[in-house]
Design a protein around this motif. Sequence first.
Motif, PDB file in Angstrom:
ATOM      1  N   ARG A  57     -18.265   2.365  22.917  1.00 59.60           N
ATOM      2  CA  ARG A  57     -19.259   1.307  23.480  1.00 59.60           C
ATOM      3  C   ARG A  57     -20.708   1.777  23.635  1.00 59.60           C
ATOM      4  NH1 ARG A  57     -16.875  -1.615  28.395  1.00 59.60           N
ATOM      5  NH2 ARG A  57     -15.393   0.096  28.034  1.00 59.60           N
ATOM      6  N   VAL A  58     -20.782   2.929  24.034  1.00 58.02           N
ATOM      7  CA  VAL A  58     -22.079   3.644  24.039  1.00 58.02           C
ATOM      8  C   VAL A  58     -22.906   3.620  22.695  1.00 58.02           C
ATOM      9  CG1 VAL A  58     -23.501   5.648  24.755  1.00 58.02           C
ATOM     10  CG2 VAL A  58     -22.135   4.717  26.257  1.00 58.02           C
ATOM     11  N   ALA A  59     -21.896   4.290  21.702  1.00 57.71           N
ATOM     12  CA  ALA A  59     -22.439   4.334  20.437  1.00 57.71           C
ATOM     13  C   ALA A  59     -22.697   2.818  19.740  1.00 57.71           C
ATOM     14  CB  ALA A  59     -21.515   5.090  19.473  1.00 57.71           C
ATOM     15  N   LEU A  60     -21.677   1.883  19.945  1.00 53.62           N
ATOM     16  CA  LEU A  60     -22.001   0.548  19.344  1.00 53.62           C
ATOM     17  C   LEU A  60     -23.298  -0.060  19.986  1.00 53.62           C
ATOM     18  CD1 LEU A  60     -18.255  -0.482  19.671  1.00 53.62           C
ATOM     19  CD2 LEU A  60     -19.661  -0.548  17.587  1.00 53.62           C
ATOM     20  N   PHE A  61     -23.266  -0.014  21.360  1.00 56.02           N
ATOM     21  CA  PHE A  61     -24.430  -0.762  22.125  1.00 56.02           C
ATOM     22  C   PHE A  61     -25.865  -0.112  21.454  1.00 56.02           C
ATOM     23  CE2 PHE A  61     -21.657  -2.083  25.864  1.00 56.02           C
ATOM     24  CZ  PHE A  61     -21.209  -3.148  25.075  1.00 56.02           C
ATOM     25  N   ALA A  62     -25.696   1.499  21.506  1.00 58.03           N
ATOM     26  CA  ALA A  62     -26.920   2.139  21.038  1.00 58.03           C
ATOM     27  C   ALA A  62     -27.251   1.857  19.589  1.00 58.03           C
ATOM     28  CB  ALA A  62     -26.743   3.662  20.942  1.00 58.03           C
ATOM     29  N   ALA A  63     -26.525   1.584  18.868  1.00 56.80           N
ATOM     30  CA  ALA A  63     -26.877   1.098  17.241  1.00 56.80           C
ATOM     31  C   ALA A  63     -27.470  -0.432  17.376  1.00 56.80           C
ATOM     32  CB  ALA A  63     -25.453   0.972  16.485  1.00 56.80           C
ATOM     33  N   VAL A  64     -27.090  -1.183  17.998  1.00 56.05           N
ATOM     34  CA  VAL A  64     -27.377  -2.457  18.321  1.00 56.05           C
ATOM     35  C   VAL A  64     -29.088  -2.398  18.594  1.00 56.05           C
ATOM     36  CG1 VAL A  64     -27.456  -4.878  19.324  1.00 56.05           C
ATOM     37  CG2 VAL A  64     -25.264  -3.942  18.512  1.00 56.05           C
ATOM     38  N   ALA A  65     -29.108  -1.544  19.951  1.00 54.74           N
ATOM     39  CA  ALA A  65     -30.468  -1.159  20.257  1.00 54.74           C
ATOM     40  C   ALA A  65     -31.471  -0.847  19.614  1.00 54.74           C
ATOM     41  CB  ALA A  65     -30.525  -0.549  21.574  1.00 54.74           C
ATOM     42  N   GLN A  66     -30.807  -0.338  18.042  1.00 55.45           N
ATOM     43  CA  GLN A  66     -31.757   0.464  17.311  1.00 55.45           C
ATOM     44  C   GLN A  66     -31.880  -0.465  16.107  1.00 55.45           C
ATOM     45  OE1 GLN A  66     -30.234   4.136  16.047  1.00 55.45           O
ATOM     46  NE2 GLN A  66     -30.015   4.965  18.276  1.00 55.45           N
ATOM     47  N   GLY A  67     -31.202  -1.674  16.240  1.00 60.76           N
ATOM     48  CA  GLY A  67     -31.496  -2.756  15.346  1.00 60.76           C
ATOM     49  C   GLY A  67     -30.502  -2.404  14.009  1.00 60.76           C
ATOM     50  N   GLN A  68     -29.369  -1.688  14.197  1.00 59.98           N
ATOM     51  CA  GLN A  68     -28.353  -1.256  13.218  1.00 59.98           C
ATOM     52  C   GLN A  68     -27.021  -2.099  13.164  1.00 59.98           C
ATOM     53  OE1 GLN A  68     -29.034   1.522  10.982  1.00 59.98           O
ATOM     54  NE2 GLN A  68     -30.684   2.528  11.880  1.00 59.98           N
ATOM     55  N   ARG A  69     -26.301  -1.818  12.284  1.00 59.36           N
ATOM     56  CA  ARG A  69     -25.024  -2.656  12.143  1.00 59.36           C
ATOM     57  C   ARG A  69     -24.006  -1.581  12.139  1.00 59.36           C
ATOM     58  NH1 ARG A  69     -24.486  -8.211  12.181  1.00 59.36           N
ATOM     59  NH2 ARG A  69     -22.653  -7.749  10.757  1.00 59.36           N
ATOM     60  N   PRO A  70     -23.003  -1.544  12.951  1.00 59.06           N
ATOM     61  CA  PRO A  70     -21.918  -0.875  12.908  1.00 59.06           C
ATOM     62  C   PRO A  70     -21.166  -0.896  11.531  1.00 59.06           C
ATOM     63  CG  PRO A  70     -21.914  -1.823  14.852  1.00 59.06           C
ATOM     64  CD  PRO A  70     -22.942  -2.611  13.861  1.00 59.06           C
ATOM     65  N   ALA A  71     -20.710   0.214  10.915  1.00 60.71           N
ATOM     66  CA  ALA A  71     -19.955   0.341   9.757  1.00 60.71           C
ATOM     67  C   ALA A  71     -18.370   1.098   9.719  1.00 60.71           C
ATOM     68  CB  ALA A  71     -20.596   0.931   8.323  1.00 60.71           C
ATOM     69  N   ARG A  72     -18.455   2.235  10.647  1.00 59.37           N
ATOM     70  CA  ARG A  72     -17.440   3.206  10.828  1.00 59.37           C
ATOM     71  C   ARG A  72     -17.619   3.825  12.106  1.00 59.37           C
ATOM     72  NH1 ARG A  72     -15.990   8.210   7.884  1.00 59.37           N
ATOM     73  NH2 ARG A  72     -18.218   8.472   7.547  1.00 59.37           N
ATOM     74  N   LEU A  73     -16.539   4.224  12.886  1.00 62.54           N
ATOM     75  CA  LEU A  73     -16.571   4.559  14.282  1.00 62.54           C
ATOM     76  C   LEU A  73     -15.679   5.696  14.350  1.00 62.54           C
ATOM     77  CD1 LEU A  73     -17.767   4.524  17.218  1.00 62.54           C
ATOM     78  CD2 LEU A  73     -15.832   2.842  17.575  1.00 62.54           C
ATOM     79  N   GLY A  74     -16.015   7.037  14.792  1.00 68.58           N
ATOM     80  CA  GLY A  74     -15.227   8.157  15.100  1.00 68.58           C
ATOM     81  C   GLY A  74     -15.032   8.354  16.606  1.00 68.58           C
ATOM     82  N   LEU A  75     -13.800   8.573  17.125  1.00 66.19           N
ATOM     83  CA  LEU A  75     -13.613   8.920  18.274  1.00 66.19           C
ATOM     84  C   LEU A  75     -12.957  10.348  18.345  1.00 66.19           C
ATOM     85  CD1 LEU A  75     -13.549   8.248  21.575  1.00 66.19           C
ATOM     86  CD2 LEU A  75     -11.536   6.859  20.809  1.00 66.19           C
ATOM     87  N   VAL A  76     -13.394  11.189  19.372  1.00 64.06           N
ATOM     88  CA  VAL A  76     -12.708  12.263  19.693  1.00 64.06           C
ATOM     89  C   VAL A  76     -12.558  12.384  21.228  1.00 64.06           C
ATOM     90  CG1 VAL A  76     -12.753  14.914  20.113  1.00 64.06           C
ATOM     91  CG2 VAL A  76     -13.438  13.717  17.729  1.00 64.06           C
ATOM     92  N   ALA A  77     -11.183  12.624  21.607  1.00 62.83           N
ATOM     93  CA  ALA A  77     -10.738  12.714  23.097  1.00 62.83           C
ATOM     94  C   ALA A  77      -9.742  13.379  23.151  1.00 62.83           C
ATOM     95  CB  ALA A  77     -10.723  11.188  23.597  1.00 62.83           C
ATOM     96  N   PRO A  78      -9.367  13.829  24.435  1.00 62.09           N
ATOM     97  CA  PRO A  78      -7.941  14.415  24.593  1.00 62.09           C
ATOM     98  C   PRO A  78      -6.772  13.400  24.137  1.00 62.09           C
ATOM     99  CG  PRO A  78      -9.551  14.672  26.547  1.00 62.09           C
ATOM    100  CD  PRO A  78     -10.185  13.603  25.747  1.00 62.09           C
ATOM    101  N   SER A  79      -5.720  14.138  23.975  1.00 64.02           N
ATOM    102  CA  SER A  79      -4.546  13.211  23.815  1.00 64.02           C
ATOM    103  C   SER A  79      -4.079  12.558  25.277  1.00 64.02           C
ATOM    104  CB  SER A  79      -3.397  14.133  23.424  1.00 64.02           C
ATOM    105  OG  SER A  79      -3.519  14.474  22.138  1.00 64.02           O
ATOM    106  N   THR A  80      -3.602  11.393  24.767  1.00 64.38           N
ATOM    107  CA  THR A  80      -2.898  10.473  25.836  1.00 64.38           C
ATOM    108  C   THR A  80      -1.455  10.380  25.788  1.00 64.38           C
ATOM    109  OG1 THR A  80      -5.042   9.237  25.630  1.00 64.38           O
ATOM    110  CG2 THR A  80      -3.009   8.086  27.069  1.00 64.38           C
ATOM    111  N   ASP A  81      -0.620  10.860  26.848  1.00 68.66           N
ATOM    112  CA  ASP A  81       0.646  11.167  26.712  1.00 68.66           C
ATOM    113  C   ASP A  81       1.130  11.578  25.340  1.00 68.66           C
ATOM    114  OD1 ASP A  81       0.985   9.745  29.146  1.00 68.66           O
ATOM    115  OD2 ASP A  81       0.781   7.801  28.307  1.00 68.66           O
TER     116      ASP A  81
END
Length: 134
Positions: A57-81
């Motif tokens: 959401r930080v990336a999505l909201f920052a894109a909107v604040a820059q007047g940009q439209r999202p196209a693709r989103l990447g996420l890196v995080a520790p594994s969950t279970d």
Amino acid sequence: MTTDVNLLDIAREARQKSYAPFSKFRAGAALETTSGDIVPGVIVENVSLGLAMCAERVALFAAVAQGQRPARLGLVAPSTDGDLTWPCGACLQVALELGGAEMVIEVGNIDGTESGRATVGELIPRGPKVDVDD
């Protein structure tokens, strides 16, 4: 939009700037806009959990604040279970509204050995139909 950008490498690098003093669950995101710009995002925690913000959401909201439209989103995080971590429901809802059901979500683990890909519509197949046109 360019698709040769490795969003997971960028998200992995962004992850180093996470603010996660409570959970230690450091996550990074990288969003590619329709114009090909890359917008990073990181998890930002708060002692009041409801005020924390996921990296996606930080990336999505920052894109909107820059007047940009999202196209693709990447996420890196520790594994969950023991599995790859995918965006939470709140992040998927925002992605649906801002990027549409066909927007691609790529996820990867922190050491780069596993990854996955799905569209927002595949991750929330019964999500509300949202018109993302201006």
